[in-house]
Design an enzyme around this catalytic site. Sequence first.
Site, PDB file in Angstrom:
ATOM      1  N   SER A  81      13.774   2.166  64.678  1.00 23.32           N
ATOM      2  CA  SER A  81      12.463   2.068  64.681  1.00 23.32           C
ATOM      3  C   SER A  81      11.972   1.526  63.487  1.00 23.32           C
ATOM      4  O   SER A  81      12.733   0.711  62.668  1.00 23.32           O
ATOM      5  CB  SER A  81      11.720   3.257  64.915  1.00 23.32           C
ATOM      6  N   LEU A  82      10.602   1.847  63.051  1.00 25.33           N
ATOM      7  CA  LEU A  82       9.872   1.305  61.886  1.00 25.33           C
ATOM      8  C   LEU A  82       9.871  -0.233  61.976  1.00 25.33           C
ATOM      9  O   LEU A  82      10.179  -0.968  60.789  1.00 25.33           O
ATOM     10  CB  LEU A  82      10.821   1.858  60.478  1.00 25.33           C
ATOM     11  N   CYS A  83       9.732  -0.912  62.688  1.00 24.53           N
ATOM     12  CA  CYS A  83       9.501  -2.319  62.950  1.00 24.53           C
ATOM     13  C   CYS A  83       8.301  -2.609  63.671  1.00 24.53           C
ATOM     14  O   CYS A  83       8.319  -3.385  64.562  1.00 24.53           O
ATOM     15  CB  CYS A  83      10.649  -2.919  63.552  1.00 24.53           C
ATOM     16  N   GLY A  84       7.024  -1.902  63.520  1.00 17.34           N
ATOM     17  CA  GLY A  84       5.877  -2.067  64.286  1.00 17.34           C
ATOM     18  C   GLY A  84       5.940  -1.970  65.725  1.00 17.34           C
ATOM     19  O   GLY A  84       6.559  -0.827  66.115  1.00 17.34           O
ATOM     20  N   PHE A 113       7.604  -3.694  67.798  1.00 18.94           N
ATOM     21  CA  PHE A 113       8.650  -4.568  68.295  1.00 18.94           C
ATOM     22  C   PHE A 113       9.068  -4.086  69.721  1.00 18.94           C
ATOM     23  O   PHE A 113       9.160  -4.623  70.687  1.00 18.94           O
ATOM     24  CB  PHE A 113       9.644  -4.691  67.221  1.00 18.94           C
TER      25      PHE A 113
END
Length: 303
Positions: free
Chosen positions: A87-90, A92
Site C-alpha cells: 500500500s502507501l501509493c495513494g 492506486f
Amino acid sequence: MASLKEIKGRIGTVKRTRKITSAMKMVASAKLHKAQAAIENMLPYQEKMNLILNNFLSTTEATIQSPYIQVRPVRRVAIVAFSSNSSLCGAFNANVARSLANTIESYKNLGHDNILIYPVGRKIEDAVRKIGYQPQGSFQTMADKPSYEEAFRLADTIMNLFAQKQVDKVEVIYHHFKSSGSQELLKRQYLPLDISEIKREVIQEERSEQEQKSSVKKYRIDYIVEPSEEEFITALLPEVLKLKIYTTLLDSAASEHAARMMAMQIATDNANDLIEELTKQYNKTRQQSITNELLDIVSGSMK
C-alpha cells in the site's frame, strides 16, 4: 491548551514520520527509474512488431483465420486486474478495485461461476476475495518483479481458454503510466482482438504523421512472405497478444512506483507544514508561559 512537553513530543513524532516518508519517496523514485528503463528497452521490439502487423493488416485483402479474433456471444468472461503488493501509493489500488467491482457488476447477469478473475498483485487479490470471488491463481511475484516468462505463462493460459471457447471475452484493468505525476486507469478488451480497430488506428497514425511531416513521403515496406500472408499473420497475432500482457505489467509497475512517489511527496510536504504549525504553537505557548511568569514576579514584588 496543550503543554510544551506535549507539543514538543508531537513535533518529534512528525519529524520521525517525515524521515520515513522521505526515505520511501527516494526508494520509489529509484524503482520508477528502473521501471521506466525496462519500458524503454522493450519499446523498440514492441514498436517493430506492431509496425509489421499493422503494415500487413492495413494492406492485405486476405481473410485472416485466427481463434483470437472470433467474436462470440458472451456467456463467460475473464478479467485480468493489475495492482500492487503493498500500500502507501495513494488511490492506486482502490481505483483498480473499484473498476473491477464495476466491471463484475456489468457482467452479473452471466452468473457468479461465469466470471473468472485473474488478480495480479496482493491488494487486488485480497479485494477479489472480499467481494466473494475465488482468484484464478496467485500472481504476486509477477506484480513485485515483472517477468516476461511469468507474463508469457499468464497470457498463454488466458489465450488457451479463449481459443478452447471456455471464455468468450477477456478484459484487462490496469494503470497506464503517462508521467511521474499522471497515471490513467484503463479498461481494455484483450480478447477477441479487434482487427478493424487496429486498421483504424493505423490510418489515424498515418494521417497524424502526414500532418506533422507533410513534405516527407512515406513508403510502405513491401514484404515478401512465404507461404502466405494469412499464415504469417495468424502466427504473429499470438506473439503480439503475449507481448501486450508484458507491456501492461510494466506499465502497471511504473504507475505504482510513480503513485507511491507522489503519495510520499505529499505526505512529506504535509509533515513539513505540520511541523511548522506545531513550532509556531510551541513558541506561542512558550512565550505565553514566560509572560505569565513575569506577571507573577511583578505582581509578587508589588505586594
